[in-house]
Enzyme design. Structure first.
Site, PDB file in Angstrom:
ATOM      1  CG  HIS A   1     -71.350  32.684  -9.733  1.00  0.00           C
ATOM      2  ND1 HIS A   1     -72.085  32.604  -8.486  1.00  0.00           N
ATOM      3  CD2 HIS A   1     -70.031  32.293  -9.673  1.00  0.00           C
ATOM      4  CE1 HIS A   1     -71.253  31.875  -7.755  1.00  0.00           C
ATOM      5  NE2 HIS A   1     -70.041  31.932  -8.337  1.00  0.00           N
TER       6      HIS A   1
ATOM      7  CB  CYS B   1     -90.332  20.450  -1.764  1.00  0.00           C
ATOM      8  SG  CYS B   1     -89.056  19.372  -0.918  1.00  0.00           S
TER       9      CYS B   1
HETATM   10  C1  PEP Z   1     -85.061  16.951  -3.629  1.00  0.00           C
HETATM   11  O1  PEP Z   1     -83.916  16.091  -3.239  1.00  0.00           O
HETATM   12  O2  PEP Z   1     -85.894  16.577  -4.072  1.00  0.00           O
HETATM   13  C2  PEP Z   1     -84.946  18.313  -3.001  1.00  0.00           C
HETATM   14  C3  PEP Z   1     -86.092  19.028  -3.075  1.00  0.00           C
HETATM   15  O3  PEP Z   1     -83.863  18.637  -2.305  1.00  0.00           O
HETATM   16  P1  PEP Z   1     -82.439  19.094  -3.407  1.00  0.00           P
HETATM   17  O4  PEP Z   1     -82.917  19.364  -4.772  1.00  0.00           O
HETATM   18  O5  PEP Z   1     -82.044  20.499  -2.812  1.00  0.00           O
HETATM   19  O6  PEP Z   1     -81.450  18.004  -3.115  1.00  0.00           O
END
Ligand code: PEP
Ligand code: MG
Length: 581
Positions: free
Chosen positions: A191, A510
């Site tokens: 946090h 992503c």
């Molecule tokens: C990933 O696994 O690349 C992703 C974007 O999700 P997280 O990092 O939330 O697992």
């Protein structure tokens, strides 16, 4: 650990807490009632202090308030009918202990229980144990009338150093006054780290031995981007610090100018650069960074730091807030991805009991859990659908491995939509698209089959690399083997991307990979036109996009994909633009 970027040069100011003197003490049997009364008074005082702290939250930026308020509420809750207080009262009576001794013993017993829990999220367990200890410390201070440290005395322009800074302490920092923060303890996901980032104070955590080495008033140069702190710098180091500060300021101003420019390649190809959002506190950052929407809204924040589940109404409000802030820009909301290294109290503590199994990363996580407990998925779908006409929203399913899971999720989705319509809730004519994370090798290799069930793909390279290489992404011991540029990972990404492009289906990346400007030529060359990353990475990635030509990228990607040696791939990728690519 580099926590929040920026350079701070200034004297250090040590705010070590004066330890509360509370030697173990026993009491006479006749004093039990008086001791319980002392404890009750200390509890009342502590509640008052925390209440006051809550009112002081008002001076903080809104995003910081939102982060801290639930935590203070959790502390206040622990001063209610909690196990800590029940246990302490019992110890006073049965063991004839002084109130402060009873509180400390009980807190340590609870902390030990929490820490011994079978759970891979060691950082999460430690955070919870620390919360109990923090309340015990406050009670002990009040029972022994030891003053708290005052952050008010920190002189302007100084670098605050401490063994540990609690989130409540961080909330009292004035980013306009404090140049930087360095502590010995703390984790990158705690946090406190989140607060420091939200406040934009250059910060480095995990500086072991710092408080023993540093003297109040010593000069220091702190680099929150590199994760370094130079104590008592020589003239040379000081000069380097000044240069880094000037370069940081200049770079920030230069990158800020990019905000309004499009992410377009030299040959006119538009690339969508979106932001990943973990807590609503990041919303202003997203606007500043010039993101074109949110490519990954991790909804786990809604389920954290609470002992119950957020209901449909609470979720609706949270999503509405994000959609309103984003206007007509697209927002991709990922449904709860519980499990693996993530942990949520409400889910693990009996409200919606789940069992992660001996190998949580391979167990009941992500969509698997939601299909097993459809009421969770229904509430989340319903909350998103209720606000769907407020913006441009899409829904993303985490941890898919089988097309049948997508089918099952879609059935639930359509059922929820029908129910809402019957209730008279206004829904858009076309329901928001339902997409899949491609983050397991199984999903990547079955991407052509999954594509038939999904409306879009988001390639999550963090988990994809972890599962492909069998290397835990949070495990330091094997970190040298964690490599998203490994040919196995790249081939899976290529296969999944091509499966999507054949169907003209949107596909984005992503994972953290998307925020690394050096990897952009390869990703564009593979056919990716949408990248979602932490907001602060967007300007640099945009700068890179604007320097590239798509045909060059495609040629470059072909060269990279012909390689089978990870080392050679690294050389090629890091050398892009220097040789004749
Ligand atoms: C990933 O696994 O690349 C992703 C974007 O999700 P997280 O990092 O939330 O697992
Ligand atoms: Mg993931």
């Amino acid at each position: 650990m580099a926590i929040a970027p920026g350079i701070a040069i200034g004297p250090v100011f040590d705010t070590a807490e004066v330890p509360a003197e509370a030697p173990r003490r026993r009491i006479a049997a006749a004093a039990v009632e008086a001791e319980r009364q002392r404890l009750a008074e200390a509890v009342a005082l502590s509640r008052k202090q925390l209440g006051k702290l809550k009112t002081r939250l008002g001076i903080l930026p809104e995003e910081a308030q939102e982060e801290l308020e639930p935590l203070l509420d959790a502390y206040i809750l622990m001063l209610g009918n909690s196990r800590l207080l029940r246990g302490a009262r019992k110890r006073i009576e049965s063991e004839l202990l002084a109130a402060e001794t009873a509180v400390q013993d009980e807190a340590e017993a609870i902390a030990a229980l929490i820490l011994a829990a079978k759970d891979d999220d060691k950082a999460g367990l430690k955070r919870r144990a620390d919360e109990v200890r923090e309340i015990a410390r406050r009670l002990t201070r009040n029972l022994t009338s030891t003053p708290f440290r005052s952050l008010k005395e920190v002189p302007e322009g100084s670098i605050l150093i401490a063994e540990e800074l609690t989130p409540a302490d961080a909330a009292l920092l004035d980013p306009g006054k404090i140049a930087g923060v360095a502590t010995e303890e703390g984790g990158a996901d705690g946090h406190t780290a989140i607060m420091l980032r939200a406040l934009g104070i250059p910060s480095v955590l995990g500086c072991v031995g710092l408080t023993e080495t540093a003297q109040r008033g010593d000069m220091a140069v702190l680099d929150g981007s590199a994760g370094t702190l130079v104590l008592r710098p020589g003239e040379k180091a000081l000069e380097r610090g000044r240069e880094a500060l000037a370069a940081f300021t200049k770079e920030r101003a230069k990158l800020a100018k990019l905000r309004r420019l499009p992410a377009v390649t030299t040959d006119g190809e538009l690339v969508e650069l979106q932001a990943n959002l973990e807590i609503p506190a990041e919303l202003p950052l997203i606007a500043q960074a010039g993101a074109q929407g949110i490519g990954l809204l991790r909804t786990e924040f809604l389920f954290m730091n609470r002992e119950d589940l957020p209901d449909e109404e609470a979720q609706t409000q949270a999503y509405a807030q994000v959609l309103e802030a984003m206007g007509s820009d697209p927002v991709t909301i990922r449904v709860l991805d519980w499990g693996g290294e993530k942990d949520m109290e409400a889910l693990s503590e009996g409200i919606a009991p789940t069992h992660a199994g001996p190998n949580p990363a391979l167990g009941l996580r992500g969509l698997r859990l939601l299909l097993k407990r459809p009421e969770l998925l229904e509430a989340q779908f319903a909350a998103i659908l209720r606000v769907a006409d407020k913006g441009n929203v899409r829904i993303l399913l985490p941890m898919v491995t089988n097309p049948s899971e997508v089918k099952a999720a879609r059935e639930i989705y359509e059922r929820v939509a029908k129910r809402l319509k019957r209730k008279g809730v206004h829904l858009p004519d076309r329901l928001p698209e339902l997409g899949c994370m491609i983050e397991t090798p199984g999903a990547a290799l079955a991407a052509d089959a999954i594509a038939l069930e999904a409306d879009f793909f988001a390639i999550g390279t963090n988990d994809l690399a972890m599962y492909t290489l069998a290397v835990d992404r949070a495990e330091a011991e094997v970190a040298h083997l964690y490599d998203p540029l490994h040919p196995a990972v790249l081939r899976l990404m290529q296969f999944a991307t091509e499966a999507a492009l054949r169907l003209r289906m949107p596909v984005s990346v992503c994972g953290e990979m998307a925020g690394n400007p050096r990897l952009v030529p390869l990703l564009l060359g593979l056919g990716i036109r949408c990248l979602s990353m932490n907001a602060s990475a967007i300007p640099r990635v945009k700068q890179m996009v604007r320097s590239l030509d798509i045909a060059d990228c495609a040629r470059f990607a072909r060269r990279v994909m012909e390689q089978s040696d990870p080392q050679r791939i690294h050389e090629l990728v890091m050398g892009f633009g220097t040789a004749k690519d």
